[in-house]
Design a protein around this motif. Structure first.
Motif, PDB file in Angstrom:
ATOM      1  N   GLY A 103     -16.491  11.393 -10.090  1.00  0.00           N
ATOM      2  CA  GLY A 103     -16.758  12.761 -10.525  1.00  0.00           C
ATOM      3  C   GLY A 103     -16.565  13.013 -12.008  1.00  0.00           C
ATOM      4  O   GLY A 103     -16.860  14.093 -12.502  1.00  0.00           O
ATOM      5  N   ALA A 104     -16.061  12.040 -12.749  1.00  0.00           N
ATOM      6  CA  ALA A 104     -15.883  12.180 -14.200  1.00  0.00           C
ATOM      7  C   ALA A 104     -17.138  11.671 -14.889  1.00  0.00           C
ATOM      8  O   ALA A 104     -17.593  10.561 -14.614  1.00  0.00           O
ATOM      9  CB  ALA A 104     -14.670  11.397 -14.669  1.00  0.00           C
ATOM     10  N   LYS A 105     -17.700  12.477 -15.785  1.00  0.00           N
ATOM     11  CA  LYS A 105     -18.949  12.124 -16.454  1.00  0.00           C
ATOM     12  C   LYS A 105     -18.721  11.749 -17.914  1.00  0.00           C
ATOM     13  O   LYS A 105     -18.056  12.468 -18.658  1.00  0.00           O
ATOM     14  CB  LYS A 105     -19.929  13.292 -16.375  1.00  0.00           C
ATOM     15  CG  LYS A 105     -20.334  13.606 -14.953  1.00  0.00           C
ATOM     16  CD  LYS A 105     -21.235  14.802 -14.890  1.00  0.00           C
ATOM     17  CE  LYS A 105     -21.548  15.137 -13.436  1.00  0.00           C
ATOM     18  NZ  LYS A 105     -22.262  16.405 -13.323  1.00  0.00           N
ATOM     19  N   GLN A 125     -18.882  19.754 -19.104  1.00  0.00           N
ATOM     20  CA  GLN A 125     -19.396  18.883 -18.053  1.00  0.00           C
ATOM     21  C   GLN A 125     -18.805  17.483 -18.118  1.00  0.00           C
ATOM     22  O   GLN A 125     -18.808  16.751 -17.129  1.00  0.00           O
ATOM     23  CB  GLN A 125     -20.915  18.793 -18.149  1.00  0.00           C
ATOM     24  CG  GLN A 125     -21.596  20.093 -17.796  1.00  0.00           C
ATOM     25  CD  GLN A 125     -23.091  19.914 -17.681  1.00  0.00           C
ATOM     26  OE1 GLN A 125     -23.586  18.830 -17.396  1.00  0.00           O
ATOM     27  NE2 GLN A 125     -23.816  20.980 -17.912  1.00  0.00           N
ATOM     28  N   GLY A 126     -18.335  17.052 -19.288  1.00  0.00           N
ATOM     29  CA  GLY A 126     -17.774  15.718 -19.445  1.00  0.00           C
ATOM     30  C   GLY A 126     -17.549  15.428 -20.914  1.00  0.00           C
ATOM     31  O   GLY A 126     -17.480  16.342 -21.734  1.00  0.00           O
ATOM     32  N   ALA A 156     -11.007   8.309 -15.864  1.00  0.00           N
ATOM     33  CA  ALA A 156     -11.763   9.267 -15.047  1.00  0.00           C
ATOM     34  C   ALA A 156     -10.884  10.464 -14.686  1.00  0.00           C
ATOM     35  O   ALA A 156     -11.332  11.619 -14.774  1.00  0.00           O
ATOM     36  CB  ALA A 156     -12.294   8.586 -13.788  1.00  0.00           C
ATOM     37  N   ALA A 157      -9.639  10.209 -14.311  1.00  0.00           N
ATOM     38  CA  ALA A 157      -8.726  11.298 -13.961  1.00  0.00           C
ATOM     39  C   ALA A 157      -8.483  12.217 -15.155  1.00  0.00           C
ATOM     40  O   ALA A 157      -8.445  13.449 -15.004  1.00  0.00           O
ATOM     41  CB  ALA A 157      -7.396  10.729 -13.449  1.00  0.00           C
ATOM     42  N   HIS A 158      -8.335  11.656 -16.355  1.00  0.00           N
ATOM     43  CA  HIS A 158      -8.100  12.484 -17.535  1.00  0.00           C
ATOM     44  C   HIS A 158      -9.338  13.324 -17.876  1.00  0.00           C
ATOM     45  O   HIS A 158      -9.210  14.496 -18.235  1.00  0.00           O
ATOM     46  CB  HIS A 158      -7.682  11.631 -18.733  1.00  0.00           C
ATOM     47  CG  HIS A 158      -7.285  12.461 -19.903  1.00  0.00           C
ATOM     48  ND1 HIS A 158      -6.158  13.264 -19.903  1.00  0.00           N
ATOM     49  CD2 HIS A 158      -7.875  12.661 -21.106  1.00  0.00           C
ATOM     50  CE1 HIS A 158      -6.073  13.908 -21.057  1.00  0.00           C
ATOM     51  NE2 HIS A 158      -7.103  13.546 -21.810  1.00  0.00           N
ATOM     52  N   ILE A 159     -10.515  12.749 -17.751  1.00  0.00           N
ATOM     53  CA  ILE A 159     -11.738  13.519 -18.012  1.00  0.00           C
ATOM     54  C   ILE A 159     -11.859  14.659 -17.003  1.00  0.00           C
ATOM     55  O   ILE A 159     -12.171  15.793 -17.375  1.00  0.00           O
ATOM     56  CB  ILE A 159     -12.986  12.613 -17.998  1.00  0.00           C
ATOM     57  CG1 ILE A 159     -12.947  11.668 -19.204  1.00  0.00           C
ATOM     58  CG2 ILE A 159     -14.267  13.449 -18.005  1.00  0.00           C
ATOM     59  CD1 ILE A 159     -14.023  10.597 -19.191  1.00  0.00           C
TER      60      ILE A 159
END
Length: 125
Positions: A74-76, A39-40, A25-28
Motif C-alpha cells: 500500500g505504500a507508493k 499519495q506517496g 513501506a511502513a514509514h511511507i
C-alpha cells in the motif's frame, strides 16, 4: 565490435524496478496517513555533491504522467522515467542511524559514493 549510435529513450526500456523494504513501506504509509492529500513519495536524482548525483525525495499529491509507480503493502513510490537509468534496481530502506531515522538507498548502479554518503556516481554503460 558493436557500436551504438542515436539517442536513449527511457520510455522504450524494460526496467527492473525499485523495491521498498517493509520498514520503508511502513514509514511511507505513516507519512501518507498524516497528510490526507499525499499519495506517496517521489524518488529522483539531481547533480550534486562530490560524486556526481544525489537522491531527492518529495511528497506526491498528484503523480506526473511520466512517473513509474512502485507499490509495496500500500505504500507508493513514484519515479520519473528520466531518473530510472541512475536508480533502477535500487532497494529503498528506512533505518535508524544513530539518533536519526533516515531513508537509505542500496543502488546497484552506484559505482562509487562520496565519503559522507550524500552523493554517488554511476558509470556509463
Amino acid at each position: 565490435m558493436d557500436v551504438h549510435s542515436g539517442t536513449f529513450d527511457p520510455n522504450e526500456v524494460s526496467w527492473q524496478g525499485l523495491t521498498l523494504t517493509p520498514t520503508a513501506a511502513a514509514h511511507i504509509r505513516e507519512l501518507v496517513s498524516k497528510q490526507p492529500d499525499m499519495q506517496g513519495l517521489r524518488l529522483g536524482v539531481k547533480q550534486t555533491g562530490c560524486a556526481g548525483f544525489g537522491y531527492v525525495l518529495d511528497t506526491v499529491t498528484q503523480p506526473e504522467t511520466e512517473d513509474l509507480q512502485f507499490e509495496t503493502d500500500g505504500a507508493k513510490l513514484y519515479v520519473s522515467r528520466k531518473a530510472m537509468p541512475f536508480i533502477d534496481g535500487t532497494v529503498v530502506d528506512y533505518v535508524r542511524d544513530g539518533l536519526n531515522q533516515i531513508f537509505k538507498f542500496h543502488n546497484p548502479k552506484a559505482q562509487h559514493e562520496c565519503g559522507c554518503g550524500e552523493s554517488f556516481g554511476v558509470q556509463a554503460e
